[in-house]
Enzyme design. Structure first.
Site, PDB file in Angstrom:
ATOM      1  N   LYS A  15      23.413 -11.161  29.986  1.00  0.00           N
ATOM      2  CA  LYS A  15      23.483 -12.626  29.939  1.00  0.00           C
ATOM      3  C   LYS A  15      24.647 -13.094  29.085  1.00  0.00           C
ATOM      4  CE  LYS A  15      20.305 -15.177  27.664  1.00  0.00           C
ATOM      5  NZ  LYS A  15      19.119 -16.020  27.389  1.00  0.00           N
ATOM      6  N   SER A  31      32.923 -17.506  44.388  1.00  0.00           N
ATOM      7  CA  SER A  31      32.624 -16.646  43.248  1.00  0.00           C
ATOM      8  C   SER A  31      32.781 -17.362  41.914  1.00  0.00           C
ATOM      9  CB  SER A  31      33.506 -15.392  43.245  1.00  0.00           C
ATOM     10  OG  SER A  31      34.853 -15.770  42.980  1.00  0.00           O
ATOM     11  N   TYR A  64      28.892 -14.305  43.119  1.00  0.00           N
ATOM     12  CA  TYR A  64      29.316 -12.991  42.646  1.00  0.00           C
ATOM     13  C   TYR A  64      30.469 -13.129  41.661  1.00  0.00           C
ATOM     14  CZ  TYR A  64      32.965 -13.521  46.192  1.00  0.00           C
ATOM     15  OH  TYR A  64      34.000 -13.987  46.947  1.00  0.00           O
TER      16      TYR A  64
END
Length: 154
Positions: A15, A31, A64
């Site tokens: 994270k 992305s 992504y």
């Protein structure tokens, strides 16, 4: 309550907490572009799918990762994701994995707590263990303090 005894569960793997959006590029093919140094600190790899949660708007998206320039401290949302934020918005970027419930104690997610200038302020791990009664216990443990550059007086 004990975790399920069969199948897998989705858990956090890495994270970036409170990273600030540095740009939004609607014309890029998609992305999120991140500084490789940030990704390496927590274990996020290129092309990995991540969830992004915007703390200002509440928007939640999945996209992504691509790596940008090393040391740039960038966080650029591209393509459709660019519509979910504004530069300066604090976001939380989370990578997940699936594990058997019996493996939960071996998972050690890395968390970078970001400063407003996108420097890593603190690096932590989440740890699950068992207490003396065999119940699951949770702790956030500091891994190391981020190095700060000192100004030198002459």
């Amino acid at each position: 309550m004990s975790p399920p005894s069969t199948g897998t569960i989705a858990v956090i793997r890495a994270k970036l907490h409170d990273i600030r959006v540095t740009d939004a590029d609607i014309d890029y093919q998609g992305s999120v572009t991140l500084d490789p140094e940030h990704c390496e600190a927590v274990g996020i790899v290129p092309l990995e799918f991540v969830e992004i949660w915007n703390k200002n708007s509440g928007a939640r998206i999945t996209t992504y990762v691509i790596w940008g320039q090393r040391g740039s401290r960038c966080c650029v949302l591209n393509g459709a994701a660019a519509r979910t934020c504004q530069p300066g918005d604090p976001v939380i970027i989370v990578a997940r994995t699936s594990v058997s419930p019996s493996e939960i104690e071996s998972v050690r997610p890395r968390i970078a707590i970001m400063e407003p200038d996108n420097r890593i302020g603190r690096l932590m791990e989440y740890r699950v263990s068992r207490d003396r009664q065999g119940r699951l216990d949770f702790r956030a443990v500091a891994v190391r303090a981020a190095r700060r550059k000192r100004k030198v007086s002459r």
